[in-house]
Design a protein around this motif. Structure first.
Motif, PDB file in Angstrom:
ATOM      1  N   LEU A  53       0.824  -1.212   0.000  1.00  0.00           N
ATOM      2  CA  LEU A  53       0.000   0.000   0.000  1.00  0.00           C
ATOM      3  C   LEU A  53       0.855   1.258   0.000  1.00  0.00           C
ATOM      4  N   LEU A  54       2.014   1.194   0.634  1.00  0.00           N
ATOM      5  CA  LEU A  54       2.937   2.339   0.579  1.00  0.00           C
ATOM      6  C   LEU A  54       3.467   2.549  -0.835  1.00  0.00           C
ATOM      7  N   ILE A  55       3.685   1.463  -1.542  1.00  0.00           N
ATOM      8  CA  ILE A  55       4.199   1.554  -2.909  1.00  0.00           C
ATOM      9  C   ILE A  55       3.131   2.075  -3.856  1.00  0.00           C
ATOM     10  N   ASP A  56       1.893   1.603  -3.688  1.00  0.00           N
ATOM     11  CA  ASP A  56       0.781   2.043  -4.546  1.00  0.00           C
ATOM     12  C   ASP A  56      -0.396   2.475  -3.676  1.00  0.00           C
ATOM     13  N   PRO A  57      -0.350   3.703  -3.145  1.00  0.00           N
ATOM     14  CA  PRO A  57      -1.406   4.156  -2.234  1.00  0.00           C
ATOM     15  C   PRO A  57      -2.774   4.343  -2.894  1.00  0.00           C
ATOM     16  N   THR A  58      -2.826   4.312  -4.214  1.00  0.00           N
ATOM     17  CA  THR A  58      -4.114   4.493  -4.895  1.00  0.00           C
ATOM     18  C   THR A  58      -4.880   3.188  -5.066  1.00  0.00           C
ATOM     19  N   ASN A  59      -4.310   2.062  -4.660  1.00  0.00           N
ATOM     20  CA  ASN A  59      -4.948   0.760  -4.810  1.00  0.00           C
ATOM     21  C   ASN A  59      -6.054   0.606  -3.757  1.00  0.00           C
ATOM     22  N   GLU A  60      -7.264   0.954  -4.161  1.00  0.00           N
ATOM     23  CA  GLU A  60      -8.387   0.967  -3.227  1.00  0.00           C
ATOM     24  C   GLU A  60      -8.754  -0.429  -2.728  1.00  0.00           C
ATOM     25  N   ASP A  61      -8.697  -1.425  -3.595  1.00  0.00           N
ATOM     26  CA  ASP A  61      -9.036  -2.785  -3.173  1.00  0.00           C
ATOM     27  C   ASP A  61      -8.076  -3.269  -2.088  1.00  0.00           C
ATOM     28  N   LEU A  62      -6.793  -3.000  -2.265  1.00  0.00           N
ATOM     29  CA  LEU A  62      -5.807  -3.384  -1.267  1.00  0.00           C
ATOM     30  C   LEU A  62      -6.036  -2.607   0.027  1.00  0.00           C
ATOM     31  N   ARG A  63      -6.339  -1.332  -0.091  1.00  0.00           N
ATOM     32  CA  ARG A  63      -6.584  -0.504   1.097  1.00  0.00           C
ATOM     33  C   ARG A  63      -7.768  -1.050   1.895  1.00  0.00           C
ATOM     34  N   LEU A  64      -8.833  -1.426   1.197  1.00  0.00           N
ATOM     35  CA  LEU A  64      -9.995  -1.990   1.883  1.00  0.00           C
ATOM     36  C   LEU A  64      -9.670  -3.340   2.501  1.00  0.00           C
ATOM     37  N   SER A  65      -8.814  -4.117   1.849  1.00  0.00           N
ATOM     38  CA  SER A  65      -8.409  -5.407   2.398  1.00  0.00           C
ATOM     39  C   SER A  65      -7.597  -5.228   3.682  1.00  0.00           C
ATOM     40  N   VAL A  66      -6.671  -4.289   3.665  1.00  0.00           N
ATOM     41  CA  VAL A  66      -5.876  -3.998   4.870  1.00  0.00           C
ATOM     42  C   VAL A  66      -6.798  -3.517   5.979  1.00  0.00           C
ATOM     43  N   HIS A  67      -7.727  -2.653   5.644  1.00  0.00           N
ATOM     44  CA  HIS A  67      -8.701  -2.175   6.620  1.00  0.00           C
ATOM     45  C   HIS A  67      -9.485  -3.334   7.210  1.00  0.00           C
ATOM     46  N   ASP A  68      -9.993  -4.199   6.350  1.00  0.00           N
ATOM     47  CA  ASP A  68     -10.818  -5.316   6.821  1.00  0.00           C
ATOM     48  C   ASP A  68     -10.042  -6.237   7.765  1.00  0.00           C
ATOM     49  N   ASP A  69      -8.769  -6.487   7.447  1.00  0.00           N
ATOM     50  CA  ASP A  69      -7.948  -7.325   8.323  1.00  0.00           C
ATOM     51  C   ASP A  69      -7.792  -6.688   9.704  1.00  0.00           C
ATOM     52  N   LEU A  70      -7.545  -5.404   9.748  1.00  0.00           N
ATOM     53  CA  LEU A  70      -7.399  -4.700  11.021  1.00  0.00           C
ATOM     54  C   LEU A  70      -8.731  -4.599  11.763  1.00  0.00           C
ATOM     55  N   PHE A  71      -9.786  -4.298  11.031  1.00  0.00           N
ATOM     56  CA  PHE A  71     -11.121  -4.154  11.611  1.00  0.00           C
ATOM     57  C   PHE A  71     -11.569  -5.468  12.247  1.00  0.00           C
ATOM     58  N   GLU A  72     -11.294  -6.571  11.555  1.00  0.00           N
ATOM     59  CA  GLU A  72     -11.698  -7.895  12.031  1.00  0.00           C
ATOM     60  C   GLU A  72     -11.059  -8.228  13.377  1.00  0.00           C
ATOM     61  N   GLU A  73      -9.901  -7.681  13.634  1.00  0.00           N
ATOM     62  CA  GLU A  73      -9.200  -7.923  14.891  1.00  0.00           C
ATOM     63  C   GLU A  73      -9.457  -6.812  15.912  1.00  0.00           C
ATOM     64  N   ALA A  74     -10.450  -5.973  15.651  1.00  0.00           N
ATOM     65  CA  ALA A  74     -10.840  -4.871  16.536  1.00  0.00           C
ATOM     66  C   ALA A  74      -9.731  -3.831  16.708  1.00  0.00           C
ATOM     67  N   LEU A  75      -8.892  -3.694  15.699  1.00  0.00           N
ATOM     68  CA  LEU A  75      -7.858  -2.657  15.691  1.00  0.00           C
ATOM     69  C   LEU A  75      -8.431  -1.445  14.950  1.00  0.00           C
ATOM     70  N   PHE A  76      -9.454  -0.857  15.549  1.00  0.00           N
ATOM     71  CA  PHE A  76     -10.257   0.151  14.864  1.00  0.00           C
ATOM     72  C   PHE A  76      -9.498   1.434  14.564  1.00  0.00           C
ATOM     73  N   ASP A  77      -8.655   1.886  15.481  1.00  0.00           N
ATOM     74  CA  ASP A  77      -7.893   3.112  15.219  1.00  0.00           C
ATOM     75  C   ASP A  77      -6.956   2.924  14.026  1.00  0.00           C
ATOM     76  N   ALA A  78      -6.287   1.780  13.967  1.00  0.00           N
ATOM     77  CA  ALA A  78      -5.392   1.497  12.844  1.00  0.00           C
ATOM     78  C   ALA A  78      -6.178   1.356  11.546  1.00  0.00           C
ATOM     79  N   ALA A  79      -7.317   0.691  11.623  1.00  0.00           N
ATOM     80  CA  ALA A  79      -8.161   0.513  10.438  1.00  0.00           C
ATOM     81  C   ALA A  79      -8.641   1.867   9.917  1.00  0.00           C
ATOM     82  N   LEU A  80      -9.016   2.745  10.820  1.00  0.00           N
ATOM     83  CA  LEU A  80      -9.464   4.081  10.430  1.00  0.00           C
ATOM     84  C   LEU A  80      -8.324   4.867   9.790  1.00  0.00           C
ATOM     85  N   HIS A  81      -7.137   4.754  10.339  1.00  0.00           N
ATOM     86  CA  HIS A  81      -5.974   5.452   9.779  1.00  0.00           C
ATOM     87  C   HIS A  81      -5.716   5.013   8.340  1.00  0.00           C
ATOM     88  N   VAL A  82      -5.822   3.720   8.084  1.00  0.00           N
ATOM     89  CA  VAL A  82      -5.612   3.205   6.723  1.00  0.00           C
ATOM     90  C   VAL A  82      -6.600   3.853   5.755  1.00  0.00           C
TER      91      VAL A  82
END
Length: 180
Positions: A53-82
Motif C-alpha cells: 500500500l505504501l508503494i501504490d497508495p491508490t490501490n483501493e481494493d488493497l486498502r480496503l483489504s488492509v482495513h478489513d484485516d485490522l477491523f476484524e481484529e478490533a484494531l479500529f484506530d489502525a483501520a481508520l488510519h488506513v
C-alpha cells in the motif's frame, strides 16, 4: 485477467499483495492440517500488504483489504488510519470509514462519512452504498435517515433478485422502527 498494461508501482504492489495472500493461505492450510485454529492478526500478511500500500497508495481494493484485516481484529484506530490516509475519497472508503467510526462510538463523524459516501457513489454502486448506509443509519438509530434510504432502495435495483433483496432489507428497517 486484465489485459491492460499497468504501472511499475501497481505491478510491484500487486506482486507483494499476491505474495502475502499466498503466505496467508499457507498459514491457514498448515494450521488446519495440524488440527489447529487460526487466531489473531496475521502480522506477516499485514506487513506485506501495508508495504504494498505504501508503494501504490491508490490501490483501493488493497486498502480496503488492509482495513478489513485490522477491523476484524478490533484494531479500529489502525483501520481508520488506513482509510483516512487514502489519497482519493470514494464511496466504498467512506462507507468503511463510517462503519469504523461507529465502532469507535463517533456517530457524528460516521454520519458525515455516510453523507459523503452517498454523494460520491457512482451509478453502478448506488445500490450497495445506499444499502450499507441504510444499515449503518439503522444501527445508529437515525430513524429519518434510515427510512428515507429504505424508501428509495428498491428503486435502485436493476434485476428482480436485487429488487427482492432491496425490499427485504427495506422492510427490515421499517420493522426496526415500527413503521409497518
Amino acid at each position: 485477467l486484465d489485459d491492460e498494461p499497468v504501472s511499475l508501482d501497481f505491478g510491484f504492489s500487486r506482486a507483494l499483495s499476491d505474495y502475502s495472500l499466498s503466505l496467508a493461505y499457507q498459514r491457514i492450510l498448515t494450521t488446519a492440517m495440524m488440527g489447529g485454529r487460526l487466531r489473531g492478526y496475521d502480522e506477516t500478511k499485514g506487513a506485506f500488504d501495508q508495504l504494498a500500500l505504501l508503494i501504490d497508495p491508490t490501490n483501493e481494493d488493497l486498502r480496503l483489504s488492509v482495513h478489513d484485516d485490522l477491523f476484524e481484529e478490533a484494531l479500529f484506530d489502525a483501520a481508520l488510519h488506513v482509510l483516512q490516509t487514502a489519497p482519493d475519497a470514494s464511496a466504498a472508503l467512506k462507507v468503511s470509514t463510517a462503519a469504523t467510526l461507529l465502532r469507535l462510538d463517533r456517530t457524528d463523524e460516521a454520519h458525515v462519512a455516510l453523507q459523503a459516501a452517498l454523494d460520491l457513489a457512482e451509478p453502478d454502486e448506488e445500490l450497495s452504498v445506499t444499502s450499507a448506509s441504510m444499515g449503518l443509519y439503522s444501527l445508529m438509530e437515525k430513524r429519518d435517515d434510515a427510512l428515507s434510504l429504505a424508501a428509495i432502495l428498491p428503486g435502485l435495483a436493476e434485476t428482480d433478485a436485487e429488487r427482492a433483496s432491496a425490499f427485504g432489507m427495506s422492510s427490515a428497517v421499517y420493522s426496526q422502527f415500527a413503521d409497518h
